[in-house]
Design a protein around this motif. Structure first.
Motif, short mmCIF file in Angstrom:
data_model
loop_
_atom_site.label_atom_id
_atom_site.label_comp_id
_atom_site.label_asym_id
_atom_site.label_seq_id
_atom_site.Cartn_x
_atom_site.Cartn_y
_atom_site.Cartn_z
N VAL A 375 0.84 -1.20 0.00
CA VAL A 375 0.00 0.00 0.00
C VAL A 375 0.87 1.26 0.00
N ALA A 376 1.94 1.25 0.82
CA ALA A 376 2.83 2.42 0.88
C ALA A 376 3.49 2.69 -0.46
N VAL A 377 3.97 1.64 -1.12
CA VAL A 377 4.59 1.81 -2.44
C VAL A 377 3.59 2.38 -3.43
N GLY A 378 2.35 1.90 -3.36
CA GLY A 378 1.32 2.40 -4.25
C GLY A 378 1.05 3.87 -4.02
N VAL A 379 1.01 4.27 -2.76
CA VAL A 379 0.77 5.69 -2.44
C VAL A 379 1.91 6.56 -2.98
N VAL A 380 3.17 6.10 -2.81
CA VAL A 380 4.32 6.88 -3.30
C VAL A 380 4.26 7.03 -4.81
N ILE A 381 3.91 5.98 -5.51
CA ILE A 381 3.82 6.05 -6.97
C ILE A 381 2.75 7.03 -7.40
N ILE A 382 1.59 7.00 -6.74
CA ILE A 382 0.50 7.91 -7.08
C ILE A 382 0.91 9.36 -6.83
N LEU A 383 1.57 9.63 -5.70
CA LEU A 383 2.02 10.99 -5.39
C LEU A 383 3.05 11.46 -6.41
N GLY A 384 3.95 10.55 -6.82
CA GLY A 384 4.95 10.93 -7.82
C GLY A 384 4.31 11.32 -9.13
N ILE A 385 3.30 10.57 -9.55
CA ILE A 385 2.60 10.90 -10.79
C ILE A 385 1.90 12.25 -10.66
#
Length: 413
Positions: A375-385
Motif C-alpha cells: 500500500v505504501a509503495v502504491g501511495v508513493v507512486i501515485i504521489l509521484g505521478i
C-alpha cells in the motif's frame, strides 16, 4: 502330453521302417486355446506321417455344421478367413487368428489328407480372454449398528471388486500375516464395458482390533506374472485423529441480503475431519456458552474405518459476534466464525504435535506487513505521478512565478 506324442511318433516311425507299411494319418490338436481379445494366437496341428496332400481348417457350429476357414493344397492357401486377413496358416500349418473378437470363439477342426488319401481330424475349443487392466478396488460400508457403536469392536464390511475379465477372476483376502480371510459373499455380475466379461466381487466382515493391513488379490490362469499388479491393500487403524480443524459452511435461511442485517437467520454446519472413533463437535458463542445443535450426524469417511461428524446450528444475527466450533477432546481443534454486518469470516486453528498453535485462516503478521508495504509503495507512486503532472502544468501556466501574481485576461501573469 508332448512327451507322449513324441513317443507315439517314434514308435510309428519304428514300425514303418521295419514293416514298410503305410500308416493312416493321425492328427492331434490341443483341447483349448485362449487368445487375448484383440490379440493374436495360434492353434497348432500335429500329424503323422508328415507328408500330406491337403490341410483344411474349418469351424464347427452348434448344429455340427462346418464353415471352411482356410486350407492349404500344395503351396496354395485359400479360404474366406485368409481373404479377410483375420486368419492365416503358419509354415507348420498352425491356424493363426488375428485381431481376436468374440465372434471368433468356437470349435476349430484341423483335417489332414495324406498322400494315400486317408484323412484324420482333431478339434480345438478357442476362447477369447480378457485380463483385468487395473487392480481390484476396495470399498467399505458400515451398518446402522456399526455407526451407533463407533468403537473398535464395530464390524466393517469390506468389498473388493475386480476389473472386467473373461473368464472371471477369483478374489482372495488375506491379513498382514498372510492368513486367508473367508468371504461372507461373492458374485460375478456381467461387465458393462465388454460383452461376455464379468466383474467379481468379494465381501468380508472385519473387526478392527489393532492396526492392520488387508490385501485383496485377483487370481486367474490368465494373469500369470502380472499377479503383483492385481493386488490392492487397505490399512486399518485402531484410532485416527483428524489432520485438520473442522470446516464450517453457512447458508442463509431468511432475511438474506448482500451483508448481514439484524434478524438474519443463518444455518451454520460444522464438519469434522476423518476420525476413528468419530469425534464430537461443540458449538459455543462469544461468551463460551454452549449453543444447542438442531441436527447432528455421523457418516463413514472415504478412508476405510473412519467417520465424519457434522453438527448444525441456527443463529439469528443481532450484533457483531464470534462463534466457535470445537472438536471435543482435541485441544486446539477449532474453527472461529466471525459474524458482522460486512459478512462472514472463518479462521481455523489446530495445535501442532509439539503443542504450538497452527493458524489455518485469517491474516498473520507477515501478511499484514507485506500488505502495508504494498500500500505504501502504491501511495508513493501515485504521489509521484501527481507531482509530475502539476510540474508540467506549472511550466505551461506559471502561476507561481513570484509571490505577487495577478490575473490578466483570465491567465495568471
Amino acid at each position: 502330453m508332448a512327451s507322449a506324442n513324441a513317443l507315439l511318433s517314434s514308435f510309428l516311425i519304428f514300425i514303418t521302417a521295419i514293416f514298410k507299411v503305410a500308416l493312416p494319418v493321425t492328427v492331434t490338436t490341443p483341447g483349448q486355446v485362449n487368445i487375448p481379445l484383440g490379440g493374436t494366437g495360434e492353434i497348432p496341428c500335429n500329424f503323422y506321417p508328415s507328408s500330406y496332400a491337403a490341410i483344411y481348417w474349418t469351424r464347427r457350429d452348434d448344429a455340427d455344421g462346418k464353415e471352411h476357414v482356410i486350407s492349404r493344397v500344395g503351396e496354395d492357401v485359400t479360404g474366406s478367413g485368409f481373404d479377410s486377413g483375420n486368419f492365416n496358416l503358419t509354415e507348420d500349418n498352425a491356424l493363426q487368428i488375428r485381431y481376436m473378437q468374440l465372434k471368433d470363439e468356437g470349435r476349430y477342426e484341423c483335417q489332414v489328407l495324406d498322400t494315400e488319401f486317408e484323412d484324420d481330424a482333431s478339434e480345438t475349443q478357442v476362447i477369447a480372454i480378457v485380463t483385468p487392466e487395473t487392480a481390484p478396488r476396495i470399498t467399505w460400508s458400515c451398518g446402522d449398528q456399526c455407526i451407533s457403536q463407533h468403537g473398535p469392536s464395530s464390524i466393517l464390511n469390506l468389498t473388493c471388486t475386480s476389473d472386467e475379465a473373461k473368464p472371471p477372476v477369483k478374489l482372495k483376502w488375506t491379513n498382514d500375516q498372510g492368513t486367508p480371510i473367508e468371504a461372507v459373499s461373492s458374485s460375478t455380475p456381467n461387465g458393462t464395458m465388454l460383452v461376455g466379461s464379468s466383474v467379481t466381487t468379494s465381501t468380508i466382515q472385519y473387526v478392527v482390533k489393532r492396526n492392520n493391513t488387508l490385501t485383496c488379490q485377483a487370481e486367474s490362469e490368465m494373469i500369470g506374472k502380472r499377479s503383483s499388479e492385481q493386488r490392492s491393500t487397505v490399512k486399518l487403524y485402531e484410532s485416527v485423529t483428524p489432520d485438520e480443524a473442522p470446516s464450517v459452511t453457512t447458508t442463509c435461511v431468511n432475511n438474506c441480503r448482500t451483508g448481514i442485517d439484524v434478524g438474519t437467520l443463518l444455518n451454520l454446519t460444522c464438519t469434522s475431519g476423518e476420525a476413528r472413533p468419530p469425534i464430537k463437535l461443540k458449538w459455543k458463542n462469544s461468551h463460551g456458552s454452549p449453543i444447542v445443535t438442531i441436527s447432528s450426524d455421523v457418516q463413514v469417511g472415504i478412508t476405510v474405518g473412519t467417520f465424519v461428524t457434522t453438527a448444525v446450528i441456527q443463529y439469528t444475527f443481532k450484533s457483531n459476534t464470534t462463534l466457535t466450533c470445537q472438536a471435543a477432546g482435541l485441544t486446539g481443534q477449532m474453527t472461529i466464525v466471525q459474524l458482522n454486518e460486512m459478512g462472514i469470516g472463518t479462521s481455523a486453528h489446530r495445535e501442532n504435535l509439539n503443542g504450538s498453535e497452527i493458524d489455518e485462516g485469517g491474516f498473520d503478521l507477515v501478511t499484514i506487513l507485506l500488505v502495508a508495504v504494498a500500500v505504501a509503495v502504491g501511495v508513493v507512486i501515485i504521489l509521484g505521478i501527481a507531482v509530475a503532472v502539476l510540474y508540467k502544468k506549472n511550466k505551461e501556466y506559471p502561476v507561481f512565478q513570484s509571490p505577487m501574481f495577478y490575473l490578466t485576461n483570465g491567465r495568471a501573469t
